[in-house]
Design a protein around this motif. Structure first.
Motif, PDB file in Angstrom:
ATOM      1  N   LEU A 111      -0.974   9.505 -21.361  1.00 46.50           N
ATOM      2  CA  LEU A 111       0.262   9.438 -20.590  1.00 46.50           C
ATOM      3  C   LEU A 111       1.329  10.388 -21.114  1.00 46.50           C
ATOM      4  O   LEU A 111       1.519  10.503 -22.321  1.00 46.50           O
ATOM      5  N   GLN A 115       5.572   9.496 -17.583  1.00 40.88           N
ATOM      6  CA  GLN A 115       4.719   8.431 -17.035  1.00 40.88           C
ATOM      7  C   GLN A 115       4.919   7.125 -17.794  1.00 40.88           C
ATOM      8  O   GLN A 115       4.979   6.044 -17.210  1.00 40.88           O
ATOM      9  N   ARG A 118       8.036   5.382 -16.862  1.00 42.98           N
ATOM     10  CA  ARG A 118       7.899   4.738 -15.557  1.00 42.98           C
ATOM     11  C   ARG A 118       7.200   3.379 -15.696  1.00 42.98           C
ATOM     12  O   ARG A 118       7.635   2.378 -15.143  1.00 42.98           O
ATOM     13  N   ARG A 119       6.123   3.364 -16.500  1.00 45.62           N
ATOM     14  CA  ARG A 119       5.412   2.091 -16.720  1.00 45.62           C
ATOM     15  C   ARG A 119       6.337   1.042 -17.327  1.00 45.62           C
ATOM     16  O   ARG A 119       6.327  -0.121 -16.949  1.00 45.62           O
TER      17      ARG A 119
END
Ligand code: ADP
Ligand code: ZN
Ligand code: ZN
Length: 717
Positions: A111, A115, A118-119
C-alpha cells in the motif's frame, strides 16, 4: 543530522543475516515505526527496532542505504508487542525478522501512504468507542452458581486462569462476561479471544457480535484467521492496531496481532493441537498467550508505579476517574489470561497443580443435565468383520470411503507414488486421492500389477460407514413417515467453500437424523438435538507410539460425548457408545466417570516416571532431503557437531529416525529428538546449536538436504 536505525526485515530463519540491518535516515524514527527499505534489488517492509544517532562501529554513509519510506499514518508497534515477537523468535529458534513480519498483514507491503490513509479513514467512521457497561446477566437468563463463582474468582485472579468446565457448562458465557468486564475497565480496553478453528465455531462469533456490537458499535468485533482474504486481514489488523476493534476473534495467528489496549486473552479449547503451528516458526499460541499476558500486565503495573511515584496524586490508570484502591484490588490494571477446556492439556493441568495457574472448575452442565452414559461395546464379542456392532445399530434405530483399494490376488494396494502412504478411494467421483500431497487419479479398471479385475476397498472410512448406516436404517421412519436421513461431514465433504456452513445448517435445523464424520464433528458445535454419540474406531489412540495419543483420545471422546444431551430435557436419555477391542483399558474407566482429573493423575504419573513433558523438555531437529539417507546423515552430523557446546552435558540427543509418514511429495523426512530436564538448559543448548546447524548444512554429509527446522515443545514425536 543523520540517524542510523536498526531495522527488522523478513529474512528466512537460517539465512545467516543478523537480527537487524542498519539503514540511514534524516529523521529520528520511534522504535516500532513501520518503514520501507531497500533489500537487495527489492523494496521491503521493515520495523524500526532502535534508532541511534551514531553509526555502529565500522559503518559509514557509503556502506548504508537510506530508509525509502515511512508509513507515518500508523502509530508505531509498541514495546510490549516487540518484546513478545522477540521472545517468540528466541524461544522457537527463528529469526526476529521472520516472526515480526509474519505477524503483519501481507498487504501492508503493497500500500502507498495515500492508500493507507484512505483505509484508516474508512475505519474511523465505523466504530463507536468508550466504556462499556458491566453486566452480569446471561442473555436474559441468570448466571448459574458455578458461572458466578468463576466470574468472582476471575475478578481478583493474579495468575493465568484455567477454566476447567464440562462441555455445556456455559464457559462461553463466562468468556462473554469477562470480556464485558475487561471492556468496562478502560475506554481503550481490548480483548483477544482465540479459538482453534474459526470455521468450526460460527456460533461463537455470532454470540460475540450479538452481545457487543450493540454496546460498542458495528466495527467493534473483528476476526483474524488464515482463511480471510488479504484485504480482510489488513482491515482487521488495522482495526486492532488502531484500537477501533475492541474484540479480536481469531485462530493461533491472532496471538501476534498488535493490540495496544489488550486487557484480556481468552484461549478456548486450550488443549487443542491446532494452537501449535506446524510450519515456519513453530510456536504455541497458547503458550505465547500466557507470556503475552505477563508482559502486558508488567507494563501496566510499571505505568501505575510511575503514576504513584509522580509529584501529583495518583490518577486512575483505568481511565474512568475513580481513585485506585490500595493494594492488588479488582481495579489493578492487568491483562488477564483465561484458558478454557473440558479436557485441559496436561501441561496446563500440571501448572495448576503447582499453583502457577488458578484452576476454576465448572463441573455441572447448564440446566443440570447429566453427561451422557458411556456404553462400551466389546468388539471381541461381536460378529466377525462387523464395522458397526449390532447393539449399536439397534440403539440407533433409535468416516473417504474404505480408504485403500487392494487386489486380493497379488496384494497390490493403492499406494501414492510420491508418498509413503496409501491413496484413499473416493467413491463419488471414482478417484484415488492422496491425502498428503493431493495426487489424484481415476480408479484403475483392473489391478495395475496383475490385471485382476477384482480389486476392492479394504478398511473403513466415513463414506463406507455412511452407506452401511443408510442401508441398515432403511426401515427406520421419522415421525413424519419419511425415511431416516443419514449425512456425512469430513474433510472431503466440506472441501468446497461454504459447504461446511450448509451442512451445519441442515444439522441444526433437524433435517438430518444421523451424522457420520471424522473428529471435526466432535468439536465445539452446540447441536441441540443429539442424544446418541458413537465412536466406531478409537483403539489406535490407545497404543500409538506417540505418548500424547491417549491424552488426545480422551479429549476427543469427552468432546464427542459433550455433543450429546446438550438440551437438558433430553440429557437423561443421552448416551455415548464406544466400540473397542480393549474394554478393560484404564482410559475407559476414567471416561465412564467423566473423570478428567483421575485420567490426568495417571497420565502425569506415567510422564513423571518417563521424564516426559511437562516434567522433561523436548525439541526436535527435523530434516527434509532427497533421500532418507541424506536426511539422517545431516541430523547425525549435526548431533556430532554438538559435542562440547554449552549445556551439551544437560541434554540427551537421540539417533535420527524417519517420520511415521516418511515420504511426502517425494521429499524424505527424518527427525532427531533432543531432551533436557530443564527448559532453561534446553533453550541455552539450542541457541548454541543454531549456528552449528547452519554450518553443518554445507558439509559433504548434508548433500541432498532440502531444509531443516527446529521444533521446540513439539506436539507430535
Ligand atoms: P460450553 O462452552 O461450556 O460448552 P456454552 O457456553 O456453549 O457451554 O453453554 C451451553 C448452552 O447453555 C448454550 O446454549 C448457552 O446459551 C446456554 N447458557 C449458558 N449460560 C446459561 C445460563 N446461565 N442460563 C441458561 N442458559 C445458559
Ligand atoms: Zn493384482
Ligand atoms: Zn502423495
Amino acid at each position: 543530522m543523520a540517524f542510523w536505525p536498526s531495522i527488522v526485515v523478513a529474512t528466512p530463519a537460517h539465512s545467516g543475516v543478523g537480527a537487524t540491518l542498519t539503514y540511514r535516515s534524516e529523521l529520528s524514527l520511534a522504535p516500532g515505526t513501520l518503514v520501507r527499505v531497500p533489500l537487495g534489488a527489492r523494496e521491503v517492509l521493515g520495523v524500526v527496532w532502535d534508532c541511534p544517532a551514531t553509526p555502529p562501529d565500522g559503518l559509514t554513509e557509503a556502506k548504508t542505504k537510506p530508509v525509502t519510506g515511512v508509513l507515518d499514518g500508523l502509530p508505531p508497534l509498541n514495546d510490549r508487542w516487540r518484546q513478545l515477537v522477540k521472545f517468540a523468535a528466541q524461544y522457537y529458534q527463528r529469526s526476529l525478522g521472520e516472526v515480526a513480519l509474519a505477524a503483519l498483514p501481507p498487504q501492508l507491503r503493497d500500500l502507498s501512504n495515500v492508500q493507507l490513509a484512505r483505509r484508516l479513514k474508512r475505519r474511523t467512521t465505523a466504530g463507536v468507542d468508550g466504556p462499556v457497561p458491566a453486566g452480569d446477566v446471561a442473555e436474559g437468563h441468570d448466571l448459574s452458581d458455578e458461572q458466578r463463582q468463576a466470574l468472582q474468582a476471575l475478578a481478583t485472579a493474579q495468575a493465568p486462569v484455567l477454566l476447567f468446565g464440562a462441555t455445556g457448562s456455559g464457559k462461553t458465557e463466562v468468556y462473554l462476561q469477562a470480556t464485558q468486564r475487561a471492556l468496562a475497565s478502560h475506554a481503550d480496553a481490548q480483548v483477544l479471544v482465540m479459538v482453534p478453528e474459526i470455521n468450526l465455531t460460527p456460533q461463537l462469533e455470532a454470540r460475540f457480535r450479538e452481545r457487543f456490537e450493540p454496546l460498542c458499535g458495528a466495527g467493534a468485533v473483528v476476526c483474524l484467521h488464515s482463511g480471510m482474504t488479504p484485504a480482510q486481514r489488513l482491515s482487521s489488523w488495522l482495526a486492532a492496531h488502531t484500537g477501533q476493534a475492541r474484540i479480536v476473534l481469531g485462530t493461533r495467528m491472532a496471538v501476534l496481532a498488535s493490540l495496544p489496549g489488550l486487557r484480556l486473552i481468552v484461549v478456548d479449547e486450550e488443549h487443542d493441537p491446532s494452537y501449535k503451528s506446524q510450519e515456519g516458526a513453530r510456536y504455541s499460541a497458547r503458550d505465547l498467550a500466557v507470556y503475552r499476558g505477563k508482559v502486558e500486565t508488567e507494563a501496566l503495573a510499571a505505568e501505575v508505579a510511575l503514576l504513584h511515584a509522580g509529584p501529583h496524586p495518583p490518577s486512575t490508570g483505568s481511565g474512568q476517574g475513580k481513585p485506585l484502591p490500595e493494594g492488588e484490588g479488582v481495579n489493578t490494571p492487568r491483562c488477564q489470561v483465561v484458558l478454557g477446556s473440558a479436557t485441559p492439556s496436561l501441561e496446563s493441568w500440571h501448572a495448576a497443580d503447582q499453583g502457577r495457574y488458578l484452576r476454576l472448575a465448572m463441573p455441572a452442565r447448564i440446566g443440570g443435565g447429566a453427561l451422557p452414559r458411556l456404553r462400551l461395546v466389546d468388539m471381541n464379542h461381536q460378529p466377525k468383520g462387523a464395522v458397526l456392532a449390532p447393539p449399536l445399530i439397534a440403539a440407533m434405530a433409535e468416516r473417504g470411503y474404505a480408504p485403500v483399494l487392494a487386489c486380493h490376488d497379488c496384494g497390490w494396494k493403492s499406494a501414492c507414488p510420491h508418498c509413503s502412504a496409501y491413496r484413499v478411494f473416493h467413491k463419488l467421483d471414482r478417484t484415488l486421492r492422496c491425502h498428503h500431497c493431493g495426487f489424484t487419479e481415476r480408479v484403475p479398471r483392473a489391478c495395475p500389477d496383475c490385471g485382476n479385475l477384482d480389486i476392492a476397498p479394504v478398511g473403513r472410512g466415513t463414506e463406507q460407514v455412511e452407506e452401511q448406516l443408510a442401508a441398515l436404517l432403511a426401515d427406520v421412519k421419522r415421525p413424519d413417515g419419511a425415511p431416516a436421513r443419514v449425512a456425512r461431514m469430513d474433510a472431503d465433504s466440506t472441501r468446497l467453500k461454504g459447504s461446511l456452513e450448509v451442512q451445519l445448517a441442515t444439522m441444526h435445523s433437524g433435517e438430518v437424523d444421523v451424522l457420520v464424520g471424522t473428529q471435526m464433528i466432535a468439536k465445539g458445535h452446540d447441536f441441540r438435538r443429539i442424544t446418541l454419540v458413537a465412536s466406531i474406531n478409537a483403539d489406535s489412540g490407545l497404543f500409538a507410539s506417540d505418548y500424547r495419543a491417549p491424552e488426545r483420545l480422551f479429549a476427543l471422546l469427552m468432546q464427542a460425548a459433550g455433543r450429546a444431551g446438550r438440551d437438558a430435557s433430553q440429557s437423561a436419555a443421552s448416551e455415548m457408545w464406544v466400540q473397542t477391542w480393549y474394554p478393560q483399558h484404564p482410559l475407559f474407566a476414567s471416561l465412564k466417570q467423566h473423570d478428567f482429573p483421575a485420567f490426568a493423575l495417571t497420565q502425569l504419573a506415567e510422564r513423571l516416571s518417563a521424564g516426559m513433558p511437562p516434567y522433561g523438555h523436548q525439541a526436535l531437529l527435523r530434516a527434509d532431503a532427497r533421500t532418507q539417507h541424506a536426511a539422517q546423515a545431516y541430523l547425525n552430523a549435526a548431533a556430532q557437531a554438538a559435542v562440547g557446546l554449552p549445556h551439551f552435558e544437560d541434554v540427551t540427543l537421540y539417533p535420527a529416525v524417519p517420520l511415521t509418514i516418511q515420504r511426502v511429495a517425494n521429499v524424505e523426512r527424518a527427525q532427531l529428538l533432543v531432551e533436557a530436564a530443564s527448559r532453561g538448559a534446553l533453550q541455552r543448548f539450542l541457541s548454541a546449536w543454531q549456528p552449528v546447524l547452519l554450518q553443518t548444512r554445507s558439509l559433504p554429509e548434508a548433500r541432498g538436504l532440502v531444509r531443516f527446522a527446529v521444533d521446540v515443545d513439539p506436539l507430535v514425536i
